[in-house]
Structure formats: structure tokens, C-alpha cells
Design a protein around this motif. Structure first.
Motif, short mmCIF file in Angstrom:
data_model
loop_
_atom_site.label_atom_id
_atom_site.label_comp_id
_atom_site.label_asym_id
_atom_site.label_seq_id
_atom_site.Cartn_x
_atom_site.Cartn_y
_atom_site.Cartn_z
N SER A 133 15.19 27.75 -11.73
CA SER A 133 16.37 27.38 -10.94
C SER A 133 15.97 27.06 -9.51
O SER A 133 16.45 26.09 -8.92
N THR A 134 15.09 27.86 -8.95
CA THR A 134 14.62 27.62 -7.59
C THR A 134 13.87 26.29 -7.50
O THR A 134 14.06 25.52 -6.56
N ALA A 135 13.04 26.01 -8.49
CA ALA A 135 12.29 24.75 -8.51
C ALA A 135 13.24 23.55 -8.59
O ALA A 135 13.06 22.56 -7.89
N ILE A 189 5.85 29.00 -7.55
CA ILE A 189 6.75 29.97 -6.91
C ILE A 189 6.43 31.38 -7.38
O ILE A 189 6.34 32.31 -6.58
N ASP A 231 16.35 23.45 -7.61
CA ASP A 231 17.03 23.36 -6.31
C ASP A 231 16.15 22.64 -5.29
O ASP A 231 16.63 21.81 -4.52
N GLU A 232 14.86 22.99 -5.26
CA GLU A 232 13.95 22.36 -4.31
C GLU A 232 13.82 20.86 -4.57
O GLU A 232 13.73 20.08 -3.62
N ILE A 233 13.82 20.46 -5.82
CA ILE A 233 13.74 19.03 -6.14
C ILE A 233 15.03 18.33 -5.70
O ILE A 233 14.99 17.26 -5.10
N LYS A 239 12.87 19.09 -1.09
CA LYS A 239 11.78 19.91 -0.55
C LYS A 239 10.51 19.77 -1.39
O LYS A 239 9.42 20.04 -0.91
N TYR A 240 10.67 19.39 -2.64
CA TYR A 240 9.53 19.22 -3.56
C TYR A 240 9.71 17.88 -4.25
O TYR A 240 10.77 17.57 -4.78
N GLU A 263 17.06 19.19 -3.35
CA GLU A 263 17.16 19.19 -1.89
C GLU A 263 16.07 18.34 -1.24
O GLU A 263 16.09 18.15 -0.03
N ARG A 266 6.20 23.59 -10.45
CA ARG A 266 6.69 24.23 -9.23
C ARG A 266 7.15 25.66 -9.50
O ARG A 266 6.91 26.55 -8.68
N THR A 287 12.74 31.36 -11.37
CA THR A 287 11.87 30.40 -10.69
C THR A 287 12.19 28.96 -11.08
O THR A 287 12.05 28.05 -10.27
#
Length: 70
Positions: A47-49, A30, A51-53, A57-58, A55, A26, A45
Motif C-alpha cells: 500500500s505504501t509503495a 521499504i 501511494d508513493e507511485i 515519489k517513486y 504521489e 519498492r 508495504t
């Protein structure tokens, strides 16, 4: 330093390896999306990945071999 709860990341997954490969995949997506849109990336990226997991979202999909052995 970003230090998420491992138990929350493992929710729905049976192995740490699956989480690591899912986050890496992921994070690359990104980065590639940002390059295509010619956008600057302010946040890491990985950290963003993560976060998405967290939440939802992924979703990390595991191979059948791993899910059958649960």
C-alpha cells in the motif's frame, strides 16, 4: 481494502506488469529499510509503495523494449 485507480497507476507506464513489478520492488525496499532501522511497519508495504507511485515519489522505469512499442 486499498483499491487505487488503475488508470492513475498506469500513468506513464504502458503495461500492468511493469506496475506490478515496480510496486513489488519498492515494497521490498521499504521493508528492508525498516529492518535496517529496526522500525516496526504499521502499514502494508505494498500500500505504501502504491501511494508513493501515485504521489510521484517513486517512478517505475520500463525497459526500452516496452517503451519502444508504445
Amino acid at each position: 481494502m486499498f483499491n487505487p485507480d488503475l488508470n492513475k497507476l498506469l500513468n506513464g507506464c504502458s503495461s500492468r506488469y511493469s506496475i506490478v513489478t515496480g510496486v513489488a520492488k519498492r515494497a521490498r525496499e521499504i521493508r528492508e529499510e525498516a529492518i535496517e532501522r529496526e522500525e516496526a511497519i504499521d502499514v502494508k508495504t505494498v500500500s505504501t509503495a502504491m501511494d508513493e507511485i501515485l504521489e510521484g515519489k517513486y517512478v517505475v522505469e520500463e525497459p526500452e523494449e516496452i517503451t519502444e512499442n508504445k
